[in-house]
Design a protein around this motif. Structure first.
Motif, PDB file in Angstrom:
ATOM      1  N   LYS A  31      19.946  63.124  21.621  1.00  0.00           N
ATOM      2  CA  LYS A  31      20.502  64.481  21.711  1.00  0.00           C
ATOM      3  C   LYS A  31      20.964  64.808  23.133  1.00  0.00           C
ATOM      4  CE  LYS A  31      15.972  66.705  22.455  1.00  0.00           C
ATOM      5  NZ  LYS A  31      14.981  67.690  21.917  1.00  0.00           N
ATOM      6  N   THR A  32      21.028  63.753  23.968  1.00  0.00           N
ATOM      7  CA  THR A  32      21.410  63.954  25.364  1.00  0.00           C
ATOM      8  C   THR A  32      22.244  62.780  25.844  1.00  0.00           C
ATOM      9  OG1 THR A  32      20.534  64.026  27.623  1.00  0.00           O
ATOM     10  CG2 THR A  32      19.152  62.978  25.985  1.00  0.00           C
ATOM     11  N   ASP A  33      23.100  63.043  26.837  1.00  0.00           N
ATOM     12  CA  ASP A  33      23.914  61.954  27.380  1.00  0.00           C
ATOM     13  C   ASP A  33      23.114  61.046  28.311  1.00  0.00           C
ATOM     14  OD1 ASP A  33      23.614  63.588  29.578  1.00  0.00           O
ATOM     15  OD2 ASP A  33      25.740  64.080  29.788  1.00  0.00           O
ATOM     16  N   ARG A  34      21.831  61.311  28.473  1.00  0.00           N
ATOM     17  CA  ARG A  34      20.970  60.431  29.281  1.00  0.00           C
ATOM     18  C   ARG A  34      20.514  59.199  28.504  1.00  0.00           C
ATOM     19  NH1 ARG A  34      16.437  63.190  32.868  1.00  0.00           N
ATOM     20  NH2 ARG A  34      16.521  61.043  33.640  1.00  0.00           N
ATOM     21  N   ILE A  81       6.197  58.710  22.298  1.00  0.00           N
ATOM     22  CA  ILE A  81       6.497  57.389  22.858  1.00  0.00           C
ATOM     23  C   ILE A  81       7.226  57.547  24.187  1.00  0.00           C
ATOM     24  CG2 ILE A  81       7.967  55.348  22.549  1.00  0.00           C
ATOM     25  CD1 ILE A  81       7.228  55.353  19.614  1.00  0.00           C
ATOM     26  N   LEU A  82       6.803  56.744  25.157  1.00  0.00           N
ATOM     27  CA  LEU A  82       7.381  56.815  26.497  1.00  0.00           C
ATOM     28  C   LEU A  82       8.467  55.748  26.645  1.00  0.00           C
ATOM     29  CD1 LEU A  82       6.778  58.637  28.938  1.00  0.00           C
ATOM     30  CD2 LEU A  82       5.312  56.815  29.838  1.00  0.00           C
ATOM     31  N   LEU A  83       9.617  56.179  27.096  1.00  0.00           N
ATOM     32  CA  LEU A  83      10.795  55.318  27.155  1.00  0.00           C
ATOM     33  C   LEU A  83      11.252  55.134  28.599  1.00  0.00           C
ATOM     34  CD1 LEU A  83      13.236  54.119  25.302  1.00  0.00           C
ATOM     35  CD2 LEU A  83      14.355  56.270  25.869  1.00  0.00           C
ATOM     36  N   PRO A  84      11.543  53.892  29.042  1.00  0.00           N
ATOM     37  CA  PRO A  84      12.193  53.725  30.348  1.00  0.00           C
ATOM     38  C   PRO A  84      13.641  54.182  30.240  1.00  0.00           C
ATOM     39  CG  PRO A  84      12.028  51.603  29.241  1.00  0.00           C
ATOM     40  CD  PRO A  84      11.338  52.602  28.356  1.00  0.00           C
ATOM     41  N   VAL A  85      14.103  54.963  31.201  1.00  0.00           N
ATOM     42  CA  VAL A  85      15.453  55.528  31.120  1.00  0.00           C
ATOM     43  C   VAL A  85      16.281  55.086  32.329  1.00  0.00           C
ATOM     44  CG1 VAL A  85      16.816  57.613  30.812  1.00  0.00           C
ATOM     45  CG2 VAL A  85      14.474  57.533  29.922  1.00  0.00           C
ATOM     46  N   PRO A  86      17.065  54.004  32.169  1.00  0.00           N
ATOM     47  CA  PRO A  86      17.990  53.611  33.236  1.00  0.00           C
ATOM     48  C   PRO A  86      19.177  54.568  33.264  1.00  0.00           C
ATOM     49  CG  PRO A  86      17.601  51.829  31.625  1.00  0.00           C
ATOM     50  CD  PRO A  86      17.105  53.091  31.017  1.00  0.00           C
ATOM     51  N   MET A 105      10.704  58.958  30.175  1.00  0.00           N
ATOM     52  CA  MET A 105      10.696  60.219  29.449  1.00  0.00           C
ATOM     53  C   MET A 105      10.102  60.000  28.064  1.00  0.00           C
ATOM     54  SD  MET A 105      14.452  61.860  30.378  1.00  0.00           S
ATOM     55  CE  MET A 105      14.061  63.453  29.632  1.00  0.00           C
ATOM     56  N   LYS A 106       9.506  61.045  27.538  1.00  0.00           N
ATOM     57  CA  LYS A 106       9.032  60.981  26.156  1.00  0.00           C
ATOM     58  C   LYS A 106      10.221  61.147  25.217  1.00  0.00           C
ATOM     59  CE  LYS A 106       4.265  62.503  26.845  1.00  0.00           C
ATOM     60  NZ  LYS A 106       3.240  63.530  26.506  1.00  0.00           N
ATOM     61  N   LEU A 107      10.138  60.488  24.070  1.00  0.00           N
ATOM     62  CA  LEU A 107      11.226  60.582  23.102  1.00  0.00           C
ATOM     63  C   LEU A 107      11.488  62.025  22.682  1.00  0.00           C
ATOM     64  CD1 LEU A 107      10.882  57.523  20.663  1.00  0.00           C
ATOM     65  CD2 LEU A 107      12.488  57.870  22.540  1.00  0.00           C
ATOM     66  N   TYR A 108      10.454  62.837  22.699  1.00  0.00           N
ATOM     67  CA  TYR A 108      10.594  64.252  22.321  1.00  0.00           C
ATOM     68  C   TYR A 108      11.736  64.929  23.076  1.00  0.00           C
ATOM     69  CZ  TYR A 108       9.481  69.226  21.901  1.00  0.00           C
ATOM     70  OH  TYR A 108       9.562  70.583  21.673  1.00  0.00           O
ATOM     71  N   ASP A 109      11.912  64.558  24.351  1.00  0.00           N
ATOM     72  CA  ASP A 109      12.920  65.204  25.187  1.00  0.00           C
ATOM     73  C   ASP A 109      14.302  64.590  25.037  1.00  0.00           C
ATOM     74  OD1 ASP A 109      11.042  66.973  26.506  1.00  0.00           O
ATOM     75  OD2 ASP A 109      10.302  65.191  27.560  1.00  0.00           O
ATOM     76  N   LEU A 110      14.396  63.480  24.296  1.00  0.00           N
ATOM     77  CA  LEU A 110      15.649  62.736  24.251  1.00  0.00           C
ATOM     78  C   LEU A 110      16.297  62.649  22.870  1.00  0.00           C
ATOM     79  CD1 LEU A 110      14.421  59.735  26.436  1.00  0.00           C
ATOM     80  CD2 LEU A 110      16.106  61.445  27.143  1.00  0.00           C
TER      81      LEU A 110
END
Length: 420
Positions: free
Chosen positions: A322-325, A363-368, A224-229
């Protein structure tokens, strides 16, 4: 082994033991400046390596990592193990080193003792204690350099050679403990670097992987992009600038070290009413801080708050999930890692390179899964705790060494017998 001296005499350098003397540095030694070699190699040659020596840059002498090599010739100024070297010009001018076998840098001088009444390593410890004095008296408005007259006129309190050896052996014992601690720290840092690369790309216990824009990651991870997180805040400059004293801390880029820690002891401050008026830029526990300009890309996480009220200045971003993900600690390790750092872009505005918010958000982040993020954070934070313990141990040893230098090199405390 130690005893307190009570029999002193007044001299031009203050009180010293009656059986010591004061000697002018220029009467004890001469020095020769290094030369810039006509040619240097970036790597040690595979063949004919016995005809090459490391180039003794300040970086090599501090970190013991040679980066350039010079062919042995009559034009070089060679250095032997234990030679006393002074950084003569450039940044950090006035710093003393014990030499290694190699070629003297063009920014340094090598000392040569005229007589045997002073042991080189003892003189090294004495002069290390004089660094601040020498640096405050450098010359030159462009490239600063050591004032030769100030150097030659330094007055040195000098015990007998046997006592010099005892003092040197005592201080060398502490130096050896510091060196061993440095080696432990270096190994732990290499371990952390390897673990970050492994855990942030392969996770824990995965068998299947997929290709993504940021490389191969476990099949059940997302990107996910940091923008969404995240949400991002920026600090604000107080009118009149920061203060040297106060109750409200103001974190700038200079207060974040290369290991992700906040340097609370060197803090600046802002007025309390200014802090209360801020709409953003107030720091909370768990916040990730990213330096946006000056030294862009340095990142830290707030593990504790030394002050009740803390803000960042205009040179620092606050980044929060800003998210629990996404958990903040995972975000910190990602941004700190090579995987995150290579995605942090800087743009030049005028003479200043800085990070733009829009670039940061792409920035693209790996999200486990969250539980795996927590497991990864637990492993990496365990290494961080070990590093913190070792760095604290090193700081204690350095304080002990400085205290011993202040006492032994002035004769207030003396060493008897042979040090083992």
């Amino acid at each position: 082994m130690f005893y307190k001296e009570t029999n002193f005499k007044e001299t031009s350098v203050g009180q010293i033991p009656k059986d010591w003397e004061v000697i002018r540095l220029g009467d004890m030694l001469t020095y020769i400046k290094g030369k810039k070699p006509a040619e240097m190699m970036e790597k040690e040659p595979v063949e004919d390596k016995e005809n090459y020596l490391p180039y003794l840059s300040a970086g090599y002498l501090r970190e013991n990592k040679p980066t350039k090599f010079v062919k042995i010739s009559k034009d070089i100024i060679s250095v032997n193990e234990g030679d006393l070297i002074l950084l003569w010009d450039g940044s950090n001018v006035g710093e003393f080193f014990l030499g290694k076998k190699g070629v003297l840098s063009s920014t340094m001088v090598k000392f040569e003792l005229k007589e045997k009444k002073c042991i080189p390593r003892f003189l090294f410890y004495v002069l290390k204690n004089k660094e601040k004095y020498l640096k405050e008296r450098t010359k030159g408005t462009g490239i600063p350099h050591v004032d030769g007259a100030v150097l030659k006129n330094l007055l040195i309190p000098l015990p007998s050679p046997p006592e010099q050896r005892r003092i040197t052996e005592t201080l060398s014992t502490v130096d050896l403990a510091i060196q061993k601690t440095n080696e432990i720290i270096a190994k732990a840092e290499r371990l952390k670097k390897g673990l970050m690369q492994e855990l942030l790309t392969k996770g824990i216990g995965h068998k299947e992987f997929k290709d993504t824009e940021i490389g191969r990651i476990p099949k059940d991870w997302g990107t996910m992009k940091l923008y969404d997180l995240i949400e991002i805040e920026t600090g604000k400059r107080a009118k009149g600038g920061a203060l040297n004293k106060g109750n409200v801390a103001s974190i700038g880029g200079e207060h974040i070290d290369d290991q992700g820690n906040i340097l609370w002891n060197d803090m600046k401050f802002i007025p309390e009413d200014f802090y209360d008026s801020l709409k953003q830029g107030k720091v909370k526990l768990g916040d990730v801080l990213l330096v946006k300009d000056g030294t862009p890309g340095k990142v830290a996480i707030i593990k504790n708050l030394k002050y009740e009220k803390v803000a960042v200045n205009e040179h620092v971003f606050i980044i929060r999930s800003k998210t629990d993900r996404l958990i903040n600690e995972f975000l910190f390790y990602f941004l700190f890692s090579k995987l995150g750092q290579i995605q942090i872009k800087t743009r030049v505005h005028g003479l200043i390179a800085g990070i733009v918010r829009n670039d940061l958000e792409t920035i693209l982040l790996p999200v486990p899964p969250t539980h795996e993020q927590q497991s990864i954070v637990k492993i990496l934070s365990t290494v961080d705790k070990m590093l913190e313990l070792e760095r604290n141990a090193k700081a204690r040893l350095e304080r002990i060494k400085q205290g011993l230098m202040d006492l032994l090199l002035t004769g207030k405390i003396r060493v008897k017998g042979e040090v083992t």
